[in-house]
Design a protein around this motif. Structure first.
Motif, PDB file in Angstrom:
ATOM      1  N   ASN A 115       0.825  -1.211   0.000  1.00  0.00           N
ATOM      2  CA  ASN A 115       0.000   0.000   0.000  1.00  0.00           C
ATOM      3  C   ASN A 115       0.855   1.255   0.000  1.00  0.00           C
ATOM      4  N   ARG A 116       1.932   1.211   0.787  1.00  0.00           N
ATOM      5  CA  ARG A 116       2.837   2.358   0.849  1.00  0.00           C
ATOM      6  C   ARG A 116       3.506   2.584  -0.513  1.00  0.00           C
ATOM      7  N   TRP A 117       3.921   1.506  -1.166  1.00  0.00           N
ATOM      8  CA  TRP A 117       4.572   1.625  -2.475  1.00  0.00           C
ATOM      9  C   TRP A 117       3.606   2.196  -3.516  1.00  0.00           C
ATOM     10  N   ASP A 118       2.363   1.718  -3.512  1.00  0.00           N
ATOM     11  CA  ASP A 118       1.359   2.243  -4.447  1.00  0.00           C
ATOM     12  C   ASP A 118       1.124   3.731  -4.215  1.00  0.00           C
ATOM     13  N   GLU A 119       1.107   4.114  -2.962  1.00  0.00           N
ATOM     14  CA  GLU A 119       0.899   5.526  -2.614  1.00  0.00           C
ATOM     15  C   GLU A 119       2.049   6.394  -3.152  1.00  0.00           C
ATOM     16  N   ILE A 120       3.286   5.926  -2.956  1.00  0.00           N
ATOM     17  CA  ILE A 120       4.463   6.663  -3.445  1.00  0.00           C
ATOM     18  C   ILE A 120       4.421   6.778  -4.966  1.00  0.00           C
ATOM     19  N   LEU A 121       4.112   5.661  -5.617  1.00  0.00           N
ATOM     20  CA  LEU A 121       4.141   5.620  -7.082  1.00  0.00           C
ATOM     21  C   LEU A 121       3.105   6.554  -7.692  1.00  0.00           C
ATOM     22  N   GLN A 122       1.864   6.479  -7.214  1.00  0.00           N
ATOM     23  CA  GLN A 122       0.806   7.312  -7.777  1.00  0.00           C
ATOM     24  C   GLN A 122       1.061   8.797  -7.533  1.00  0.00           C
ATOM     25  N   LYS A 123       1.559   9.115  -6.368  1.00  0.00           N
ATOM     26  CA  LYS A 123       1.864  10.515  -6.060  1.00  0.00           C
ATOM     27  C   LYS A 123       2.977  11.034  -6.965  1.00  0.00           C
ATOM     28  N   ALA A 124       4.010  10.220  -7.141  1.00  0.00           N
ATOM     29  CA  ALA A 124       5.146  10.637  -7.962  1.00  0.00           C
ATOM     30  C   ALA A 124       4.764  10.777  -9.432  1.00  0.00           C
ATOM     31  N   ILE A 125       3.951   9.844  -9.936  1.00  0.00           N
ATOM     32  CA  ILE A 125       3.526   9.914 -11.338  1.00  0.00           C
ATOM     33  C   ILE A 125       2.716  11.180 -11.585  1.00  0.00           C
ATOM     34  N   SER A 126       1.819  11.496 -10.660  1.00  0.00           N
ATOM     35  CA  SER A 126       1.013  12.709 -10.777  1.00  0.00           C
ATOM     36  C   SER A 126       1.897  13.953 -10.747  1.00  0.00           C
ATOM     37  N   TYR A 127       2.851  13.965  -9.836  1.00  0.00           N
ATOM     38  CA  TYR A 127       3.774  15.101  -9.719  1.00  0.00           C
ATOM     39  C   TYR A 127       4.652  15.199 -10.962  1.00  0.00           C
ATOM     40  N   GLY A 128       5.113  14.045 -11.448  1.00  0.00           N
ATOM     41  CA  GLY A 128       5.956  14.022 -12.633  1.00  0.00           C
ATOM     42  C   GLY A 128       5.235  14.564 -13.858  1.00  0.00           C
ATOM     43  N   LYS A 129       3.968  14.206 -14.013  1.00  0.00           N
ATOM     44  CA  LYS A 129       3.188  14.709 -15.149  1.00  0.00           C
ATOM     45  C   LYS A 129       3.099  16.232 -15.109  1.00  0.00           C
ATOM     46  N   ALA A 130       2.923  16.767 -13.914  1.00  0.00           N
ATOM     47  CA  ALA A 130       2.848  18.219 -13.757  1.00  0.00           C
ATOM     48  C   ALA A 130       4.153  18.894 -14.155  1.00  0.00           C
ATOM     49  N   LEU A 131       5.245  18.155 -14.023  1.00  0.00           N
ATOM     50  CA  LEU A 131       6.573  18.680 -14.380  1.00  0.00           C
ATOM     51  C   LEU A 131       7.010  18.215 -15.769  1.00  0.00           C
ATOM     52  N   GLN A 132       6.057  17.694 -16.542  1.00  0.00           N
ATOM     53  CA  GLN A 132       6.283  17.262 -17.930  1.00  0.00           C
ATOM     54  C   GLN A 132       7.245  16.071 -18.036  1.00  0.00           C
TER      55      GLN A 132
ATOM     56  N   SER B 145       7.321  11.938 -18.393  1.00  0.00           N
ATOM     57  CA  SER B 145       6.415  10.882 -18.827  1.00  0.00           C
ATOM     58  C   SER B 145       6.158   9.903 -17.681  1.00  0.00           C
ATOM     59  N   GLU B 146       4.973   9.312 -17.707  1.00  0.00           N
ATOM     60  CA  GLU B 146       4.612   8.333 -16.680  1.00  0.00           C
ATOM     61  C   GLU B 146       5.580   7.151 -16.698  1.00  0.00           C
ATOM     62  N   GLU B 147       5.975   6.714 -17.911  1.00  0.00           N
ATOM     63  CA  GLU B 147       6.878   5.581 -18.048  1.00  0.00           C
ATOM     64  C   GLU B 147       8.230   5.871 -17.386  1.00  0.00           C
ATOM     65  N   PHE B 148       8.763   7.073 -17.627  1.00  0.00           N
ATOM     66  CA  PHE B 148      10.054   7.429 -17.038  1.00  0.00           C
ATOM     67  C   PHE B 148       9.967   7.469 -15.520  1.00  0.00           C
ATOM     68  N   THR B 149       8.953   8.153 -15.007  1.00  0.00           N
ATOM     69  CA  THR B 149       8.812   8.286 -13.553  1.00  0.00           C
ATOM     70  C   THR B 149       8.679   6.923 -12.890  1.00  0.00           C
ATOM     71  N   GLU B 150       7.879   6.047 -13.504  1.00  0.00           N
ATOM     72  CA  GLU B 150       7.658   4.723 -12.924  1.00  0.00           C
ATOM     73  C   GLU B 150       8.945   3.891 -12.936  1.00  0.00           C
ATOM     74  N   LYS B 151       9.673   3.899 -14.064  1.00  0.00           N
ATOM     75  CA  LYS B 151      10.911   3.125 -14.152  1.00  0.00           C
ATOM     76  C   LYS B 151      11.960   3.651 -13.177  1.00  0.00           C
ATOM     77  N   PHE B 152      12.050   4.971 -13.077  1.00  0.00           N
ATOM     78  CA  PHE B 152      13.021   5.563 -12.160  1.00  0.00           C
ATOM     79  C   PHE B 152      12.723   5.163 -10.720  1.00  0.00           C
ATOM     80  N   LEU B 153      11.467   5.287 -10.330  1.00  0.00           N
ATOM     81  CA  LEU B 153      11.097   4.950  -8.952  1.00  0.00           C
ATOM     82  C   LEU B 153      11.244   3.456  -8.672  1.00  0.00           C
TER      83      LEU B 153
END
Length: 376
Positions: free
Chosen positions: A318-335, A337-345
């Motif tokens: 649950n904690r990992w899902d929370e981190i991932l979704q928050k980061a993907i949303s934040y990453g999109k705002a900073l332009q 890609s979802e794929e990059f943010t997910e792979k990096f995390l």
């Protein structure tokens, strides 16, 4: 670690090299008239460095057209005599090598299926000993850079110094717009390991679709690949193999004219100074990024100790899902890609798990050692 390869520059292979270095011709030699007519049209474009044609065609299933065979080498000899274009063919056995060289073929290439089999590559390498001929090595069908490197090294160890790699994409179960996924990162990794090894892109096999060949060709040149190998047929609509990925010589000429050729480094001093300034900024950010990741890992280790002391499992889904979704949303705002943010995390998370696991195992190992001493 850099690869220790003894290779000659691309310019030493053939006296007249177009920009970009371009090998073109039909997927398969079908008839003498088809091959020779296509060769003349390609020659007339003024864009082509060498003529390619499939003589032996390794097919996935029996019953499909597997190439015209050795007679096609005679057709290539005629095409070369009439146009002056050097010729190139794929070889998959020692016999292919012997016949191609006897027919005066100028460039050989090892196909993706052959690269995947070290026994086949070694057989070809043994047949090439003592021969001075350019050899191109396609990447294996599957994304395995070790197989690609191994094939390159085997051919180089046979004494072949006119050597290049062909990036033709990799097979994938995921459906996409491409016949073979480009997976540019693998080609870039090879370029990093062997900076002086020419890499030629095969957009025909990457795309499987003539409409995308221009896009992939430009991408390859932008990544500093040294040339292209493109399938061209006098009439693709009646081609016996891979009709959808072949272009007419006229279409090929238009495609090449639209490509933008860029230099690895700007020649102008002002351009170089600006590039150096921007790279300096990136270096500073990279240093800070590594520092922050190191700080994050220290905290992850503290979390590992806390979990160990309180009998808490390492993985908290649950904690990992929370981190991932928050980061993907934040990453999109900073332009980003979802794929990059997910792979990096995922990489960061994997390293955190590894460190916490090490802490748990260290504690377990220490306990087991103490128990052994108690019962000694």
């Amino acid at each position: 670690m850099k690869l220790n390869l003894n290779i000659q520059p691309l310019s030493s292979w053939i006296t007249a090299v177009n920009e970009p270095f371009l090998i073109a011709g039909p997927c398969s030699a079908e008839t003498e008239e088809q091959l020779v007519a296509t060769a003349h049209l390609l020659k007339n474009t003024g864009k082509v460095t060498a003529l390619r044609a499939g003589i032996w065609k390794p097919r996935t299933r029996p019953g499909e057209f597997e190439g015209i065979g050795s007679i096609g080498l005679e057709w290539l000899k005629r095409a070369k005599a009439e146009t002056g274009l050097p010729t190139a063919v794929e070889v998959a056995t020692a016999k292919h090598v012997e016949e191609a060289l006897a027919a005066g073929v100028d460039i050989l290439w090892v196909g993706a299926r052959s690269t995947a089999n070290p026994f086949t590559v070694q057989e070809i390498a043994d047949a090439l000993k003592g021969v001075d001929v350019p050899v191109l090595i396609k990447n294996p069908v599957n994304p395995d850079i070790s197989l690609w490197i191994g094939a390159i090294e085997r051919i180089n160890n046979a004494g072949i110094t006119k050597l290049a790699a062909i990036h033709r994409g990799f097979s994938s179960y995921e459906k996409s717009a491409f016949r073979n996924e480009p997976m540019w990162d693998i080609a870039i990794h090879l370029k990093t390991l062997a900076p002086h090894l020419p890499i030629i892109c095969d957009p025909s096999h990457i795309t499987g679709n003539r409409d995308l060949i221009g896009y992939i060709s430009q991408k390859a040149l932008d990544l500093d690949m040294q040339g292209l190998i493109i399938e061209s047929h006098i009439d693709p609509s009646v081609a016996w193999t891979d009709a959808k990925q072949q272009v007419t010589p006229a279409a090929l000429a238009e495609l090449i004219d639209r490509l933008i050729l860029r230099k690895p480094e700007g020649g102008d001093a002002v351009v170089k100074d600006k590039l150096s300034e921007l790279r300096g900024t990136i270096d500073k950010i990279d240093d800070l990024l590594i520092q922050k990741i190191a700080e994050r890992m220290k905290i992850a280790e503290q979390i590992g100790i806390h979990k160990r002391d309180n009998d808490i499992t390492i993985l908290q889904v649950n904690r990992w899902d929370e981190i991932l979704q928050k980061a993907i949303s934040y990453g999109k705002a900073l332009q980003l890609s979802e794929e990059f943010t997910e792979k990096f995390l995922e990489l960061v998370h994997s390293e955190s798990i590894r460190r916490q696991t090490a802490i748990m195992n260290k504690d377990l190992a220490a306990g087991q050692q103490a128990e052994k001493l108690t019962h000694a």
